[in-house]
Motif scaffolding. Structure first.
Motif: not given
Length: 155
Positions: A20-28
């Protein structure tokens, strides 16, 4: 006594959190893009206000306002598409937490949401590139106009 957790369940939960952290980096990254878009919108608004005060002074002001309007519309498209990309990323993260990756329906939904986020981000960058090209063209025409005015004055 505290009941011991099943090691496989802890590993599974840890893996889902890591994924789940991978998409959060894209969100950033999308949030950073939205900040850039917002700053450019503010600059356009400042230029429009300045031109509105002196609209009758120079004949080129109407054309400049039209260019600023086009730039503003390109930024609007970029903002909306980037926001949709952010929504898709949030949907992908939510899907990870609500479903299991082994379930085919959840996996295809996750793939679709993440793919939509990438496509939206690419589209917003394209719209931003269009706005940048419009801005560059406007600046070049403004410089050429001023150079022509200076040339006429020196004669």
């Amino acid at each position: 006594m505290i009941p011991s957790a099943d090691p496989s369940q802890v590993d599974s939960t840890a893996h889902i959190i890591q994924v789940a952290l991978t998409p959060v980096f894209l969100l950033s990254g999308i949030a950073t893009l939205l900040n850039v878009f917002s700053t450019r919108h503010a600059r356009i608004a400042d230029q429009v206000e300045k031109l509105a005060d002196r609209i009758a002074e120079r004949p080129g002001d109407q054309a400049r306002l039209r260019d600023l309007r086009r730039r503003s519309l390109a930024l609007d498209v970029a903002v909306v598409i980037a926001a949709l990309g952010g929504v898709a990323i949030c949907g992908a993260v939510l899907t990870l937490f609500l479903g299991t990756l082994r379930d085919a329906a959840v996996a295809s939904l996750l793939f679709s949401l993440f793919g939509a986020a990438i496509v939206c981000t690419l589209a917003s960058l394209t719209a931003f590139a269009v706005e940048m090209m419009l801005a560059s063209r406007t600046v070049r025409s403004e410089v050429a106009e001023r150079q022509d005015e200076e040339g006429e004055r020196s004669r």
